[in-house]
Design a protein around this motif. Sequence first.
Motif, PDB file in Angstrom:
ATOM      1  N   ASN A 109       0.720  -1.120   0.236  1.00  0.00           N
ATOM      2  CA  ASN A 109      -0.114   0.062   0.104  1.00  0.00           C
ATOM      3  C   ASN A 109       0.934   1.275   0.007  1.00  0.00           C
ATOM      4  O   ASN A 109       1.967   1.316   0.470  1.00  0.00           O
ATOM      5  N   ILE A 110       0.316   2.353  -0.655  1.00  0.00           N
ATOM      6  CA  ILE A 110       1.251   3.606  -0.769  1.00  0.00           C
ATOM      7  C   ILE A 110       0.300   4.705  -0.299  1.00  0.00           C
ATOM      8  O   ILE A 110      -1.059   4.680  -0.361  1.00  0.00           O
ATOM      9  N   VAL A 111       0.951   5.469   0.572  1.00  0.00           N
ATOM     10  CA  VAL A 111       0.303   6.568   1.008  1.00  0.00           C
ATOM     11  C   VAL A 111       1.161   8.033   0.684  1.00  0.00           C
ATOM     12  O   VAL A 111       2.362   7.796   1.039  1.00  0.00           O
ATOM     13  N   GLU A 112       0.768   8.884   0.171  1.00  0.00           N
ATOM     14  CA  GLU A 112       1.272  10.073  -0.432  1.00  0.00           C
ATOM     15  C   GLU A 112       1.591  11.096   0.610  1.00  0.00           C
ATOM     16  O   GLU A 112       0.706  11.486   1.079  1.00  0.00           O
ATOM     17  N   ILE A 113       2.870  11.513   0.847  1.00  0.00           N
ATOM     18  CA  ILE A 113       3.178  12.376   2.038  1.00  0.00           C
ATOM     19  C   ILE A 113       3.302  13.596   1.309  1.00  0.00           C
ATOM     20  O   ILE A 113       2.711  14.406   1.796  1.00  0.00           O
ATOM     21  N   ASP A 114       4.171  13.904   0.336  1.00  0.00           N
ATOM     22  CA  ASP A 114       3.982  15.274  -0.593  1.00  0.00           C
ATOM     23  C   ASP A 114       4.027  14.707  -2.068  1.00  0.00           C
ATOM     24  O   ASP A 114       4.477  13.331  -2.314  1.00  0.00           O
ATOM     25  N   LYS A 115       4.382  15.283  -2.910  1.00  0.00           N
ATOM     26  CA  LYS A 115       4.662  14.863  -4.260  1.00  0.00           C
ATOM     27  C   LYS A 115       5.747  14.116  -4.693  1.00  0.00           C
ATOM     28  O   LYS A 115       5.838  13.325  -5.457  1.00  0.00           O
ATOM     29  N   ASN A 116       7.024  14.502  -3.755  1.00  0.00           N
ATOM     30  CA  ASN A 116       8.232  13.753  -4.038  1.00  0.00           C
ATOM     31  C   ASN A 116       8.281  12.644  -2.986  1.00  0.00           C
ATOM     32  O   ASN A 116       9.382  12.107  -2.967  1.00  0.00           O
ATOM     33  N   THR A 117       7.494  12.215  -1.944  1.00  0.00           N
ATOM     34  CA  THR A 117       7.689  11.383  -0.893  1.00  0.00           C
ATOM     35  C   THR A 117       6.338  10.523  -0.782  1.00  0.00           C
ATOM     36  O   THR A 117       5.211  11.221  -0.483  1.00  0.00           O
ATOM     37  N   ILE A 118       6.570   9.286  -0.320  1.00  0.00           N
ATOM     38  CA  ILE A 118       5.401   8.369  -0.130  1.00  0.00           C
ATOM     39  C   ILE A 118       5.771   7.516   1.104  1.00  0.00           C
ATOM     40  O   ILE A 118       7.141   7.409   1.412  1.00  0.00           O
ATOM     41  N   SER A 119       4.970   7.068   1.517  1.00  0.00           N
ATOM     42  CA  SER A 119       5.238   6.043   2.907  1.00  0.00           C
ATOM     43  C   SER A 119       4.530   4.745   2.187  1.00  0.00           C
ATOM     44  O   SER A 119       3.327   4.478   1.707  1.00  0.00           O
ATOM     45  N   TYR A 120       5.408   3.599   1.859  1.00  0.00           N
ATOM     46  CA  TYR A 120       5.206   2.214   1.354  1.00  0.00           C
ATOM     47  C   TYR A 120       5.003   1.266   2.616  1.00  0.00           C
ATOM     48  O   TYR A 120       5.780   1.095   3.457  1.00  0.00           O
ATOM     49  N   THR A 121       3.841   0.648   2.667  1.00  0.00           N
ATOM     50  CA  THR A 121       3.490  -0.376   3.574  1.00  0.00           C
ATOM     51  C   THR A 121       3.696  -2.001   2.729  1.00  0.00           C
ATOM     52  O   THR A 121       2.860  -2.173   1.961  1.00  0.00           O
ATOM     53  N   ALA A 122       4.489  -2.967   3.408  1.00  0.00           N
ATOM     54  CA  ALA A 122       4.639  -4.173   2.931  1.00  0.00           C
ATOM     55  C   ALA A 122       3.132  -4.735   2.841  1.00  0.00           C
ATOM     56  O   ALA A 122       2.579  -4.719   3.762  1.00  0.00           O
ATOM     57  N   PRO A 123       3.026  -5.860   2.024  1.00  0.00           N
ATOM     58  CA  PRO A 123       1.953  -6.764   2.239  1.00  0.00           C
ATOM     59  C   PRO A 123       2.021  -7.619   3.272  1.00  0.00           C
ATOM     60  O   PRO A 123       3.118  -7.960   3.886  1.00  0.00           O
ATOM     61  N   LYS A 124       1.099  -8.269   3.792  1.00  0.00           N
ATOM     62  CA  LYS A 124       1.016  -9.099   5.076  1.00  0.00           C
ATOM     63  C   LYS A 124       1.698 -10.179   4.864  1.00  0.00           C
ATOM     64  O   LYS A 124       2.175 -10.953   5.770  1.00  0.00           O
ATOM     65  N   SER A 125       1.707 -10.912   3.497  1.00  0.00           N
ATOM     66  CA  SER A 125       2.232 -12.177   3.203  1.00  0.00           C
ATOM     67  C   SER A 125       3.155 -12.024   2.113  1.00  0.00           C
ATOM     68  O   SER A 125       3.355 -11.210   1.503  1.00  0.00           O
ATOM     69  N   LYS A 126       4.171 -12.870   2.021  1.00  0.00           N
ATOM     70  CA  LYS A 126       5.059 -12.845   1.058  1.00  0.00           C
ATOM     71  C   LYS A 126       4.864 -12.904  -0.329  1.00  0.00           C
ATOM     72  O   LYS A 126       4.170 -13.785  -0.757  1.00  0.00           O
ATOM     73  N   PRO A 127       5.078 -11.899  -1.102  1.00  0.00           N
ATOM     74  CA  PRO A 127       4.754 -12.114  -2.543  1.00  0.00           C
ATOM     75  C   PRO A 127       5.848 -13.370  -3.203  1.00  0.00           C
ATOM     76  O   PRO A 127       6.796 -13.928  -2.650  1.00  0.00           O
ATOM     77  N   SER A 128       5.293 -13.844  -4.226  1.00  0.00           N
ATOM     78  CA  SER A 128       5.581 -15.032  -4.868  1.00  0.00           C
ATOM     79  C   SER A 128       7.230 -14.691  -5.125  1.00  0.00           C
ATOM     80  O   SER A 128       8.114 -15.666  -5.168  1.00  0.00           O
ATOM     81  N   THR A 129       7.637 -13.632  -5.667  1.00  0.00           N
ATOM     82  CA  THR A 129       9.021 -13.562  -5.986  1.00  0.00           C
ATOM     83  C   THR A 129       9.914 -12.866  -5.076  1.00  0.00           C
ATOM     84  O   THR A 129      11.098 -12.894  -4.866  1.00  0.00           O
ATOM     85  N   GLY A 130       9.495 -12.521  -3.573  1.00  0.00           N
ATOM     86  CA  GLY A 130      10.176 -12.335  -2.418  1.00  0.00           C
ATOM     87  C   GLY A 130      10.429 -10.772  -2.458  1.00  0.00           C
ATOM     88  O   GLY A 130      11.239 -10.459  -1.697  1.00  0.00           O
ATOM     89  N   LYS A 131       9.857 -10.138  -3.416  1.00  0.00           N
ATOM     90  CA  LYS A 131      10.309  -8.558  -3.473  1.00  0.00           C
ATOM     91  C   LYS A 131       9.081  -7.602  -3.959  1.00  0.00           C
ATOM     92  O   LYS A 131       8.161  -8.265  -4.405  1.00  0.00           O
ATOM     93  N   MET A 132       9.041  -6.503  -3.684  1.00  0.00           N
ATOM     94  CA  MET A 132       8.118  -5.422  -4.248  1.00  0.00           C
ATOM     95  C   MET A 132       8.830  -4.278  -4.835  1.00  0.00           C
ATOM     96  O   MET A 132      10.030  -3.954  -4.613  1.00  0.00           O
ATOM     97  N   VAL A 133       8.174  -3.941  -5.901  1.00  0.00           N
ATOM     98  CA  VAL A 133       8.694  -2.718  -6.764  1.00  0.00           C
ATOM     99  C   VAL A 133       7.734  -1.604  -6.827  1.00  0.00           C
ATOM    100  O   VAL A 133       6.479  -1.762  -7.082  1.00  0.00           O
ATOM    101  N   VAL A 134       8.332  -0.326  -6.649  1.00  0.00           N
ATOM    102  CA  VAL A 134       7.676   0.787  -6.586  1.00  0.00           C
ATOM    103  C   VAL A 134       8.097   1.516  -7.761  1.00  0.00           C
ATOM    104  O   VAL A 134       9.314   1.728  -7.854  1.00  0.00           O
ATOM    105  N   SER A 135       7.386   2.323  -8.382  1.00  0.00           N
ATOM    106  CA  SER A 135       7.825   3.242  -9.389  1.00  0.00           C
ATOM    107  C   SER A 135       7.215   4.576  -9.360  1.00  0.00           C
ATOM    108  O   SER A 135       6.078   4.897  -8.717  1.00  0.00           O
ATOM    109  N   VAL A 136       7.767   5.761  -9.966  1.00  0.00           N
ATOM    110  CA  VAL A 136       7.140   6.902 -10.103  1.00  0.00           C
ATOM    111  C   VAL A 136       7.733   7.423 -11.256  1.00  0.00           C
ATOM    112  O   VAL A 136       8.866   7.348 -11.954  1.00  0.00           O
ATOM    113  N   ASP A 137       6.797   8.437 -12.034  1.00  0.00           N
ATOM    114  CA  ASP A 137       7.341   9.004 -13.215  1.00  0.00           C
ATOM    115  C   ASP A 137       7.701  10.408 -12.959  1.00  0.00           C
ATOM    116  O   ASP A 137       7.140  11.416 -12.320  1.00  0.00           O
ATOM    117  N   LEU A 138       8.513  11.256 -13.739  1.00  0.00           N
ATOM    118  CA  LEU A 138       9.219  12.448 -13.381  1.00  0.00           C
ATOM    119  C   LEU A 138       8.912  13.008 -15.050  1.00  0.00           C
ATOM    120  O   LEU A 138       9.763  12.705 -15.729  1.00  0.00           O
TER     121      LEU A 138
END
Length: 347
Positions: A109-138
């Motif tokens: 889950n993502i919560v935006e703090i300001d346009k350039n900053t977010i708080s990311y919360t991991a899922p409760k259970s492990k993803p199949s790949t063991g990793k999470m990827v977050v992206s942003v466009d400029l």
Amino acid sequence: MKKLILILLVSIFADLKHINAQAPVGWSKQQWDEAIAGKGSKLYLYADKDLLESAESSMLKIQLIKIPNIDPNNETPPLHKEFQYLDLPLGEENPYTTTNWRIVEGGGNIVEIDKNTISYTAPKSKPSTGKMVVSVDLNPNSPNLPKVQLLKTIFFVENESSFTLNIPAIGIINAKFTNTSNGGIAGLSKGNVPQMAYDVAKSKGFDLNALTNNATYIYNFSENSSAITFSGLTLEGIDGGNKEAIPNAGILGISYKGKGVGSFPLAVSQNGGNAGIVMSFMQKGCGCSRDAYSDNEIYNCTGNITITKDDGKTIEGKFNTAIFSDDGNGHVVRGQLQGKFKAMKAN
């Protein structure tokens, strides 16, 4: 898939006359002027934690890496010049418009703090790949600037010991190292060790299996200091590099004052004894310590090492600190090393 982290050299001096001459908050006027005029800048998506457990959160923000200027006319340049990490400014000073924060892989889950900053919360259970990827466009505010997509890989903690190393100024992004206990010499030789070796180690106050384990803790009673070593780290992957695991790719040593469960500073006063971290990996090295150099203030570790469990046979803990290396040209480069670990107690 594109590289998980895209770092582009950005010539932000071109056609930026519309940018307010006033320096952004957190920047000195000299820093901002040099960033605009010097062309020595990179964009990077920073996370304060790269290893997350179930439902744990990390703060992500866009930063600019300012490369030190080199004066070719200076015959006696300083021996070390440090790269700077500065938050990308908000408002009209920003040469980009930040849009489209999103989770590309792994959930959470993502919560935006300001346009350039977010708080990311991991899922409760492990993803199949063991990793999470977050992206942003400029999106550029000038036709002479490229559109940039930044991605950040965050790992779901599952290994006995996991470490992430980020030194973006020299291209080390999301290098993940892991360690699984090999059980020490008994596990390696299937019990074919002479009893005398065990007796000698015991007579000196050591457990031989723990002493020869690839994750070992030793306490120095006379100096009230603890040392933890990881002698055979596996490089599981690095963004933009080899995706296959490489065994015995790194070693790591940690030292701090004190013992037992608790939180202990990795940075100590000048007369407070030894504390710090040193790491060697793939013919490179990095570290942090008060005693690293004579001008040692900027090489100090940050934060604490927290020991969460000590059952008399093993210890478990975690840390998150600044780390320092060099770019091969006399420039100090700062990064981040985070870890969660388990080690056998040798005494």
